[in-house]
Enzyme design. Structure first.
Site, PDB file in Angstrom:
ATOM      1  N   ALA A   1      -9.652   4.915   3.729  1.00  0.00           N
ATOM      2  CA  ALA A   1      -9.794   6.362   3.601  1.00  0.00           C
ATOM      3  C   ALA A   1     -11.236   6.761   3.298  1.00  0.00           C
ATOM      4  O   ALA A   1     -11.668   7.856   3.663  1.00  0.00           O
ATOM      5  CB  ALA A   1      -8.848   6.883   2.516  1.00  0.00           C
TER       6      ALA A   1
ATOM      7  N   SER B   1      -6.726   4.389  -5.352  1.00  0.00           N
ATOM      8  CA  SER B   1      -6.144   5.099  -4.212  1.00  0.00           C
ATOM      9  C   SER B   1      -6.319   6.604  -4.347  1.00  0.00           C
ATOM     10  O   SER B   1      -6.580   7.298  -3.362  1.00  0.00           O
ATOM     11  CB  SER B   1      -4.643   4.789  -4.087  1.00  0.00           C
ATOM     12  OG  SER B   1      -4.460   3.519  -3.534  1.00  0.00           O
TER      13      SER B   1
ATOM     14  N   GLU C   1      -9.819   7.401  -3.311  1.00  0.00           N
ATOM     15  CA  GLU C   1     -10.041   7.156  -1.881  1.00  0.00           C
ATOM     16  C   GLU C   1      -9.372   8.239  -1.027  1.00  0.00           C
ATOM     17  O   GLU C   1      -9.980   8.766  -0.099  1.00  0.00           O
ATOM     18  CB  GLU C   1      -9.500   5.767  -1.517  1.00  0.00           C
ATOM     19  CG  GLU C   1     -10.334   4.654  -2.116  1.00  0.00           C
ATOM     20  CD  GLU C   1      -9.600   3.333  -2.289  1.00  0.00           C
ATOM     21  OE1 GLU C   1     -10.231   2.383  -2.781  1.00  0.00           O
ATOM     22  OE2 GLU C   1      -8.409   3.251  -1.952  1.00  0.00           O
ATOM     23  N   GLN C   2      -8.135   8.554  -1.381  1.00  0.00           N
ATOM     24  CA  GLN C   2      -7.416   9.551  -0.582  1.00  0.00           C
ATOM     25  C   GLN C   2      -8.080  10.926  -0.721  1.00  0.00           C
ATOM     26  O   GLN C   2      -8.168  11.687   0.234  1.00  0.00           O
ATOM     27  CB  GLN C   2      -5.937   9.577  -0.976  1.00  0.00           C
ATOM     28  CG  GLN C   2      -5.264   8.219  -0.702  1.00  0.00           C
ATOM     29  CD  GLN C   2      -3.753   8.297  -0.496  1.00  0.00           C
ATOM     30  OE1 GLN C   2      -3.204   9.351  -0.215  1.00  0.00           O
ATOM     31  NE2 GLN C   2      -3.077   7.160  -0.614  1.00  0.00           N
TER      32      GLN C   2
ATOM     33  N   HIS D   1       0.830  -1.220   0.000  1.00  0.00           N
ATOM     34  CA  HIS D   1       0.000   0.000   0.000  1.00  0.00           C
ATOM     35  C   HIS D   1       0.859   1.262   0.000  1.00  0.00           C
ATOM     36  O   HIS D   1       1.894   1.307   0.650  1.00  0.00           O
ATOM     37  CB  HIS D   1      -0.924   0.010   1.222  1.00  0.00           C
ATOM     38  CG  HIS D   1      -2.092  -0.909   1.062  1.00  0.00           C
ATOM     39  ND1 HIS D   1      -1.958  -2.277   1.094  1.00  0.00           N
ATOM     40  CD2 HIS D   1      -3.395  -0.654   0.808  1.00  0.00           C
ATOM     41  CE1 HIS D   1      -3.146  -2.830   0.892  1.00  0.00           C
ATOM     42  NE2 HIS D   1      -4.024  -1.873   0.715  1.00  0.00           N
TER      43      HIS D   1
END
Ligand SMILES: NC(=O)N[C@H]1NC(=O)NC1=O
Length: 191
Positions: free
Chosen positions: A138, A99, A102-103, A82
């Site tokens: 997240a 990602s 999500e972030q 990750h």
């Protein structure tokens, strides 16, 4: 084993029915689900043998069970795949599309310089202590909760943290799967 090849991300534009999923050969299955656990297509390669899946939640449970059955060293390995939250890859725009989304949903792309510095320092201390990066779902947290969680989880014992991190990977995986597979499509119904 942890091939980072090209996957067929569908990202919810055109979610799959469970019937289509159940008919997939393993190559297609890995192309579609090879990144539901970040950079770990091994998980999809293993879970394919569990078909037919009843529905999206059952598919997510199969991934979760596979992660649960891994020894601590395997859980740590998955965590190492990750990216850091708001880390070097994020700043260079080199995260996977999942990602990145999500972030951003946690507000990590709009942190103040002071928040970013705090996150960098805590991430560094965490990785130095445990030998794997801090992982949290997240999409279920905002940046303040993430910063707080990082500080709190730094105090945990290594084995506890590998299990806590793996449980967060399961949450991330489930949400990624629910983007890819129609939630109301069931093995015993025509949908
Ligand atoms: N380090 C870490 O938690 N990474 C992640 N979490 C998440 O939800 N998406 C990620 O990339």
């Amino acid at each position: 084993m942890f091939a980072m090849g090209t996957f067929n991300y569908r990202m919810g534009d055109n979610p799959l029915s469970i019937h289509v999923v159940n008919k997939m050969g393993y190559e297609e299955f890995i192309k579609s689900f090879g990144n539901v656990v970040e950079h770990c297509s091994l998980c999809a390669a293993a879970v394919w043998r569990e078909r037919p899946f009843r529905d999206a939640e059952n598919l997510a449970s199969c991934f979760g069970d596979f992660i649960d059955r891994l020894p601590i060293s395997g859980k740590e390995g998955i965590l190492r795949l990750h990216p850091d939250l708001a880390g070097r890859l994020a700043q260079a725009g080199q995260l996977t599309s999942e990602s990145t989304r999500e972030q951003a949903s946690a507000g990590l792309n709009t942190m103040t310089e002071e928040e970013r510095q705090r996150m960098t320092n805590l991430n560094k201390r965490y990785t130095q202590k445990f030998g794997f990066p801090f992982v949290i779902c997240a999409r279920e947290n905002k940046k303040d909760a993430i910063l707080r969680g990082l500080g709190e989880r730094l105090e945990n014992a290594p084995q506890t943290e590998a299990i806590t991190g793996a449980n967060e990977v399961k949450k991330i995986c489930r949400l990624r799967l629910l983007d890819l597979v129609k939630p109301d499509s069931q093995l015993n119904s025509p949908l």
